[in-house]
Design a protein around this motif. Sequence first.
Motif, PDB file in Angstrom:
ATOM      1  N   ASP A 338       0.808  -1.217   0.000  1.00 30.72           N
ATOM      2  CA  ASP A 338       0.000   0.000   0.000  1.00 30.72           C
ATOM      3  C   ASP A 338       0.844   1.271   0.000  1.00 30.72           C
ATOM      4  O   ASP A 338       0.284   2.372  -0.045  1.00 30.72           O
ATOM      5  N   ARG A 339       2.172   1.166   0.020  1.00 26.19           N
ATOM      6  CA  ARG A 339       3.013   2.355   0.216  1.00 26.19           C
ATOM      7  C   ARG A 339       3.028   3.299  -0.981  1.00 26.19           C
ATOM      8  O   ARG A 339       3.308   4.483  -0.827  1.00 26.19           O
ATOM      9  N   VAL A 340       2.746   2.789  -2.153  1.00 28.15           N
ATOM     10  CA  VAL A 340       2.618   3.665  -3.322  1.00 28.15           C
ATOM     11  C   VAL A 340       1.166   4.113  -3.478  1.00 28.15           C
ATOM     12  O   VAL A 340       0.879   5.269  -3.806  1.00 28.15           O
ATOM     13  N   PHE A 346      -8.223   9.585  -3.482  1.00 36.54           N
ATOM     14  CA  PHE A 346      -9.339   8.800  -2.946  1.00 36.54           C
ATOM     15  C   PHE A 346      -8.966   7.355  -2.606  1.00 36.54           C
ATOM     16  O   PHE A 346      -9.839   6.508  -2.482  1.00 36.54           O
ATOM     17  N   GLU A 347      -7.685   7.066  -2.448  1.00 32.25           N
ATOM     18  CA  GLU A 347      -7.271   5.721  -2.060  1.00 32.25           C
ATOM     19  C   GLU A 347      -7.342   5.591  -0.540  1.00 32.25           C
ATOM     20  O   GLU A 347      -6.791   6.425   0.188  1.00 32.25           O
ATOM     21  N   ARG A 348      -8.030   4.576  -0.080  1.00 25.50           N
ATOM     22  CA  ARG A 348      -8.134   4.313   1.355  1.00 25.50           C
ATOM     23  C   ARG A 348      -7.695   2.870   1.604  1.00 25.50           C
ATOM     24  O   ARG A 348      -8.080   1.964   0.870  1.00 25.50           O
ATOM     25  N   ILE A 349      -6.916   2.660   2.643  1.00 26.16           N
ATOM     26  CA  ILE A 349      -6.497   1.300   2.982  1.00 26.16           C
ATOM     27  C   ILE A 349      -7.156   0.809   4.268  1.00 26.16           C
ATOM     28  O   ILE A 349      -6.939  -0.320   4.685  1.00 26.16           O
ATOM     29  N   HIS A 350      -7.962   1.681   4.888  1.00 24.02           N
ATOM     30  CA  HIS A 350      -8.710   1.299   6.082  1.00 24.02           C
ATOM     31  C   HIS A 350     -10.161   1.720   5.901  1.00 24.02           C
ATOM     32  O   HIS A 350     -10.439   2.741   5.258  1.00 24.02           O
ATOM     33  N   PRO A 351     -11.120   0.983   6.446  1.00 27.52           N
ATOM     34  CA  PRO A 351     -12.535   1.327   6.282  1.00 27.52           C
ATOM     35  C   PRO A 351     -12.871   2.687   6.889  1.00 27.52           C
ATOM     36  O   PRO A 351     -12.318   3.081   7.921  1.00 27.52           O
ATOM     37  N   ALA A 352     -13.784   3.402   6.202  1.00 27.93           N
ATOM     38  CA  ALA A 352     -14.137   4.754   6.634  1.00 27.93           C
ATOM     39  C   ALA A 352     -14.835   4.782   7.987  1.00 27.93           C
ATOM     40  O   ALA A 352     -14.749   5.771   8.716  1.00 27.93           O
ATOM     41  N   GLY A 359      -9.470  10.356   1.935  1.00 30.92           N
ATOM     42  CA  GLY A 359      -8.586   9.688   0.977  1.00 30.92           C
ATOM     43  C   GLY A 359      -7.869  10.661   0.060  1.00 30.92           C
ATOM     44  O   GLY A 359      -7.326  10.266  -0.972  1.00 30.92           O
ATOM     45  N   ILE A 360      -7.863  11.952   0.430  1.00 34.01           N
ATOM     46  CA  ILE A 360      -7.205  12.970  -0.402  1.00 34.01           C
ATOM     47  C   ILE A 360      -5.992  13.576   0.304  1.00 34.01           C
ATOM     48  O   ILE A 360      -5.116  14.149  -0.326  1.00 34.01           O
TER      49      ILE A 360
END
Length: 404
Positions: A338-340, A346-352, A359-360
Motif C-alpha cells: 500500500d506504500r505507493v 481517494f485511495e483508502r487502505i482502512h474502512p471509513a 482519501g485525499i
Amino acid sequence: MPETHVIKFLIVDDLDPNLLALRALLQRDGLEILQARSGSEALELLLVHEVALAILDVQMPGMDGFELAELMRGTERTRRVPIIFLTAGAVDMQRRFRGYELGAVDFLFKPIEPHILQSKAGVFFELAKQREHLQAAQLKLSHYAANLEKIVEERTAQLQETVQELEAFSYSIAHDMRAPLRGMQSFSRLLLEDHAAGLDATGVDFLQRIAGSANRLDGLIRDVLDYTRVLRADVILAPIDLNLLLADILATYPNLHPTNADIRVTGTLPKILGHEAFLTQCLSNLLGNAVKFVRPGLMPLVKIWAQSPSPSIVPDHSGPDFVRLWIEDNGIGIAEKDRVRIFRMFERIHPADKYDGTGIGLTIARKAAERMGGSIGVDPESSKGTRFWIDLKIAGPSSQASVD
C-alpha cells in the motif's frame, strides 16, 4: 510504396570496345550504367550522379585510374564510393597497396572473367538496393514520428485544457456547495442543542446522522478545494524556518492535540526554500495522519527530525541542496503493497467507519511537495508505525525562486 530510384554504376575506360564489353556484362534491370572515356569526363558525371560502384581502368592517358580515385576520395560526395580497378598488365605490390589506400575493393585483370565481374558487381547492386530500402524505411519512420509527435502534442493540449476545465468545475461546485451545507450543519446543531424542540430518540438519531453526513461532506469539499488550490496556485518559493512553522502548526491545528498526544521535534531544523501555505498543508496532513492512525491503547507519539549531516539527498549540481525531513509515528503502519497506493486520489487502505477521512490528504501532501520542487515517500525500513520523509530545498542567502 516509396518510389525506388535507379541504381547507377560508373565505368571508366579510354577504349570504346572495353566500355561496350563492360556494359554488356553489367547490364541488368534496375541498373543504369554511366560511362566515361577519361578521368575528367568521369568527374563531370560524378558531380551530377550518385553512383553505387565505380569501375576504373588503371592505365588511361592523361589522368589514370589512380589519380581519378584520389580525386574522388578528396570530395565528400564521392569519398565512400567503392572502386574496382581494371588493369591489363601486372600490378606490383606497391601499386596494389596504393590502390587499396585509395578505396579500392578489388583489382581485376584483363581479359576479365565475366562471372567474377558480375558476381562482384552484383554484391554492390544488392547493397545499394538494401541501402535504398533502409533510407525509405527511415524516411517513412521519420514521417510517422513527426505525425505521432504532432498527435501527442494535440492530445496533450486537449488533455491539459480538459484538466483545467475539470479543476475549475470542481472548484466552483465545491465552493457553491458549502453555503447549503453550512445551513444543514447549523440547523442540525441548533435542533440538537434545543431541548425544547420536542424530538424523540428517533428524531435525535436522524439529526445526528444528518449532522455527521454533513460534516463528512464538508471535510471532502474542504480537501477538494485544498487540492485544487495546490494545483492552480502560482508557486514562489521563499526561505522558511521549519522550527517556527512547525510550532505554528502545532499551536493552530486542534486535530493534532488529542488526549495525551506527544509530538516531538528533535534538534534544530534548517531553513528551507518553500511555499509556506503548501508546506503547512503538507506537514499538517502528515501529522494529522500520524495522530489519527495510532495503535489501540497507545498514546500517539510522533518524532520529527532532519537528516544530519544533510548532504544532497537529491543530487542537483546546478541547484540547491536538499534536506530530508522525517516524520515517524507509533501508529498501525502501512503494508508494503500500500506504500505507493496511499498517495493516489481517494485511495483508502482502512474502512471509513473505523478511521474517518476523505482519501485525499496524502495526495495533497504529495502534490504540495512536488510543486515546491521536492518529493515525499514512505521509508520501507520502518518496522513499527510509519516513517514518512519529505525532501525539501535548503535555503541559501537571499533565496527566492519560482516553480512551475
